[in-house]
Design an enzyme around this catalytic site. Structure first.
Site, mmCIF file in Angstrom:
data_model
loop_
_atom_site.group_PDB
_atom_site.id
_atom_site.type_symbol
_atom_site.label_atom_id
_atom_site.label_comp_id
_atom_site.label_asym_id
_atom_site.label_seq_id
_atom_site.Cartn_x
_atom_site.Cartn_y
_atom_site.Cartn_z
ATOM 1 N N LYS A 32 0.753 -1.338 0.277
ATOM 2 C CA LYS A 32 -0.041 0.161 0.038
ATOM 3 C C LYS A 32 0.734 1.186 -0.079
ATOM 4 O O LYS A 32 2.130 1.179 0.504
ATOM 5 C CB LYS A 32 -0.894 -0.151 1.292
ATOM 6 N N TYR A 252 14.948 31.369 6.770
ATOM 7 C CA TYR A 252 13.821 31.889 7.108
ATOM 8 C C TYR A 252 13.738 32.298 8.656
ATOM 9 O O TYR A 252 13.920 31.237 9.378
ATOM 10 C CB TYR A 252 12.539 31.358 6.717
HETATM 11 C C1 LIG Z 1 -0.551 -1.297 7.164
HETATM 12 C C2 LIG Z 1 -1.007 -2.581 7.699
HETATM 13 C C3 LIG Z 1 -0.244 -3.759 7.822
HETATM 14 C C4 LIG Z 1 1.459 -3.625 7.837
HETATM 15 O O1 LIG Z 1 1.563 -2.818 8.959
HETATM 16 P P1 LIG Z 1 3.157 -2.714 9.519
HETATM 17 O O2 LIG Z 1 3.227 -2.171 10.692
HETATM 18 O O3 LIG Z 1 3.572 -1.660 8.396
HETATM 19 O O4 LIG Z 1 3.915 -3.982 9.338
HETATM 20 C C5 LIG Z 1 -1.031 -5.109 8.528
HETATM 21 N N1 LIG Z 1 -2.335 -5.073 8.168
HETATM 22 C C6 LIG Z 1 -3.118 -4.127 7.966
HETATM 23 C C7 LIG Z 1 -4.416 -4.234 8.161
HETATM 24 C C8 LIG Z 1 -2.391 -2.892 7.782
HETATM 25 O O5 LIG Z 1 -3.310 -1.780 7.287
#
Ligand SMILES: *Cc1c(COP(=O)(O)O)cnc(C)c1O
Length: 358
Positions: A32, A252
């Site tokens: 993702k 800045y």
């Molecule tokens: C993003 C996600 C993961 C992975 O999580 P990490 O902490 O990056 O290992 C696993 N399960 C779900 C439902 C997620 O949204």
């Protein structure tokens, strides 16, 4: 080249393999958010080549972009099924993660329309209160299993709240709640662990682990030695060197004042590149194994570092902003965030160089 982001796909694959080898069940690839900012079109085929056959993204559009790269693999969308998208899921062999009775009904209707069984994951909420069937809906489903007719539940899953804090009692509480839910659906494989979850005990491994951040080199056990390999290096070139007299300021609002005659390196990296503004006056870079402090405000396209104590650094040299000497986790600490946000913020103006392209 003003800034270079090196992404080591071999290290990503090695991290995934090590996690996969640490338990008996399968291990998913979490790609993702463009594979945590590192490029899903590169990472997904790399994990596929390493043997990964279960993939997760958050959005349907993310799944569509990589569907053809993962022949035969499960490609699941975490963030819920919309009515107007249902046909696209079935047509493109994308697996929805169903987190409510309403979503289950949508998918069942699609199964009836096509007169075939359709795959899905069932997501149960065990306390995080974001996505997943709330307890009441779980009870309804248990009362009326026909709601799942036509749906082949590939996995049932839940998501942990605090797995990076191994001693947090909520981990065991969620495990117990999920175990009770599992008893209502014997025979459906189960999945609970994110990256940190795979490190808090064998009870959490189940049939499918879902590690994301650890595969990308983020420490799944903050405060202890990171067992994962680093996978990125970000280096930026010194564009100009300014010589400041004591009392002169940089950037800045002049939030840093030279306490002594100072050499200031100007880099072509800023918050528009995901080098966060909260790093102002706080971040560290590396040059020849010495630490170089960021001074002044991070602006949109530029940052400034005090290289007074690195006399060999000059125009054309590179400072390492993220790498083996200064991890994404270390930078995150300086920014007041976590490594996840550092990775997913990595900008698109960096020259990205991949090694180990599949
Ligand atoms: C993003 C996600 C993961 C992975 O999580 P990490 O902490 O990056 O290992 C696993 N399960 C779900 C439902 C997620 O949204």
């Amino acid at each position: 080249m003003t800034a270079i982001l090196d992404i080591d796909l071999n290290a990503i694959a090695a991290n995934w393999r090590n996690l996969d080898a640490s338990h008996a069940g399968a291990t998913a690839g979490i790609v993702k958010a463009n594979a945590y900012g590192l490029g899903a079109a590169y990472v997904a085929p790399k994990l596929f080549a390493a043997g990964c056959r279960h993939f997760f993204v958050a959005h349907l559009a993310e799944a569509l972009a990589i569907r053809n790269l993962l022949p035969g693999a499960m490609l699941a969308v975490l963030n819920g099924l919309l009515r107007e998208d249902v046909r696209e899921y079935s047509a493109r062999d994308i697996t929805p993660v169903l987190g409510s009775l309403a979503e289950i009904a949508l998918w069942q209707a699609e199964s009836r329309r096509l007169e075939k069984t359709l795959p899905a994951l069932l997501h149960f909420d065990t306390g995080i209160a974001r996505l997943g069937l709330p307890h009441q809906e779980f009870l309804s489903l248990r009362e009326n299993p026909a709601l799942l007719d036509g749906i082949a539940a590939k996995f049932m899953m839940t998501h942990l709240i605090s797995a990076e804090i191994p001693g947090d009692p909520v981990n065991q509480a969620q495990l117990a709640r999920f175990s009770a839910i599992r008893e209502a659906f014997p025979g459906i494989p189960a999945s609970i662990a994110n990256s940190s979850g795979t490190f808090i005990g064998a009870d959490f491994h189940m049939d499918l682990a879902r590690p994301g951040a650890a595969v990308y080199g983020i420490n799944p056990q903050p405060g202890t030695k990171n067992p994962m390999q680093p996978v990125i290096r970000l280096a930026a070139r010194i564009m100009q060197v300014q010589h400041l007299q004591p009392g002169e300021t940089v950037g800045y609002n002049g939030i840093w004042t030279a306490p002594r005659p100072s050499r200031i390196a100007v880099l072509s990296v800023g918050y528009a590149d995901g080098y966060l503004r909260s790093l102002s006056n706080r971040a560290t870079a590396m040059f020849d194994r010495s630490k170089i402090p960021l001074v002044g405000r991070v602006s949109m396209d530029l940052t400034t570092f005090d290289i007074t104590d690195a006399p060999n650094a000059g125009v054309g040299d590179y400072l390492e902003l993220i790498g083996s000497g200064h991890s994404a986790d270390a930078l995150a600490l300086e920014a007041g965030t976590n490594g996840y946000e550092i990775l997913t913020s990595l900008g698109h103006r960096y020259q990205r160089r991949y090694t180990g392209v599949e």
